[in-house]
Design an enzyme around this catalytic site. Sequence first.
Site, PDB file in Angstrom:
ATOM      1  N   ALA A  20      77.307  -9.284  70.346  1.00  0.00           N
ATOM      2  CA  ALA A  20      78.439  -8.493  69.866  1.00  0.00           C
ATOM      3  C   ALA A  20      78.153  -7.731  68.577  1.00  0.00           C
ATOM      4  O   ALA A  20      78.271  -6.502  68.530  1.00  0.00           O
ATOM      5  CB  ALA A  20      79.656  -9.405  69.690  1.00  0.00           C
ATOM      6  N   CYS A  54      82.962 -16.199  74.670  1.00  0.00           N
ATOM      7  CA  CYS A  54      84.254 -16.878  74.748  1.00  0.00           C
ATOM      8  C   CYS A  54      84.697 -17.084  76.193  1.00  0.00           C
ATOM      9  O   CYS A  54      85.534 -17.944  76.479  1.00  0.00           O
ATOM     10  CB  CYS A  54      85.318 -16.083  74.004  1.00  0.00           C
ATOM     11  SG  CYS A  54      84.946 -15.802  72.264  1.00  0.00           S
TER      12      CYS A  54
END
Length: 467
Positions: A20, A54
């Site tokens: 990310a 996640c």
Amino acid sequence: MSMSRASRSQERLVVVGGDAAGMSAASQARRLKGPDELEIVAFERGHFTSYSACGIPYWVGGDVEDRDQLIARSPEEHRARGIDLRMRTEVTELDVAGGRVRSRDLESGAEAWTSYDKLVLATGAHPMRPSLPGIDAPGVHGVQTLDDGQALLDTLARTAGRRAVVIGAGYIGVEMAEALINRGYEVTVVNRGQEPMSTLDPDMGRLVHEAMEGLGITMVNDAEVTKILTGEDGRVRAVATEDAEYPADVVVLGIGVRPETALAEAAGLPLGDHKGLLTDLAMRVRGHENIWAGGDCVEVLDLVSGRERHIALGTHANKHGQVIGANVGGGYATFPGVVGTAVSKVCDLEIARTGLREKDARRAGLRFETVIIESTSRAGYYPGADPMKVKMLAERRTGRLLGVQIVGREGAAKRVDIAAVALTACMTVEQMTALDLGYAPPFSPVWDPILVAARKAVTAVRAGSPL
């Protein structure tokens, strides 16, 4: 041997870590500067880039059918945008004085030095693996990357037994326990804390405990794992505490993560109390003009307590990457800090928190009042109105909001965003009572649960802070 900085016409940005923060930084820098101005080289030691870690528990549990649904952008897509992305390549050394990094191709073993003008460290975090006998036995899994998730699924596919033990009951531990229940496993969670979800106060964690037991999960609290027991084949067969043994065909580590900063530490870069890299508001590593860092490998400022914290969340990592990319690309951006907002779920029980817990407030030296209210997600007469419990902390005398925890059913968790905005704006609980929140019976009671808690907190502050 890589080309030296002096012999190149354009600048070179080197990015260490392809998830990310790293690839957001690379992509944002590329939007601002073309290939003729800025060469971008990125190293990623795994098989995947720009994915949602996640989402791994939901993939393992079967809610997400395909691994590739978690991937936002593939290596090929990054390369098509003018980023020299080198997969399965691990950076093994940082030479800060020389402005270069040493890398090793994990397939061929070949090593090379690559010079940089600007460096971004986005090395992430690694699951905590306590130094216990048997911790490295086959069948024991951390869950941090897509590679980790795939390895766990491979183990589940080839293991005949249906008993799983999850060590730890934080976000990952709780979510993985539910995922394994969904896979048809008999699940035991061994937790060293008083209640699951240590990011909540124990009285709110108790509600999570009850929900987990309602799913058929066996909760073992106040228990310290002493060793992992293995069978004659060397594979895991049980998890032992001082008082008992819990049979296991697979073990999942859900005891949190630590910043992956061994490279940075060896290079002498500044680390905080939690071993995360320390940066300024522009995400530049303190004391180093041409080095930036972001994502799970850094510490961030807690805007409520004023202290540095390590919080591993994809939301922060993507924001860090955008800030870094803007600054590397010649623009300007800052990341002011966080208030510690997080949400999760156990089956249909939603869990949310933001700001400080009681022990956080005490540690920061704050004096505070605490209130707990029970309300419903919708008007009580409207179908589907589910109960929820809201806990709110406010600073004594000033009435400044310090923290909120919410546990309830549908419609509970995202209400924490109201509190997160109030915390960021340094609002008092009295100011919160005047917030013009949306209302209709299908969405909320006339007084939203957050506002009910704020009104009760105002009363508590006034009672606890006499003139």
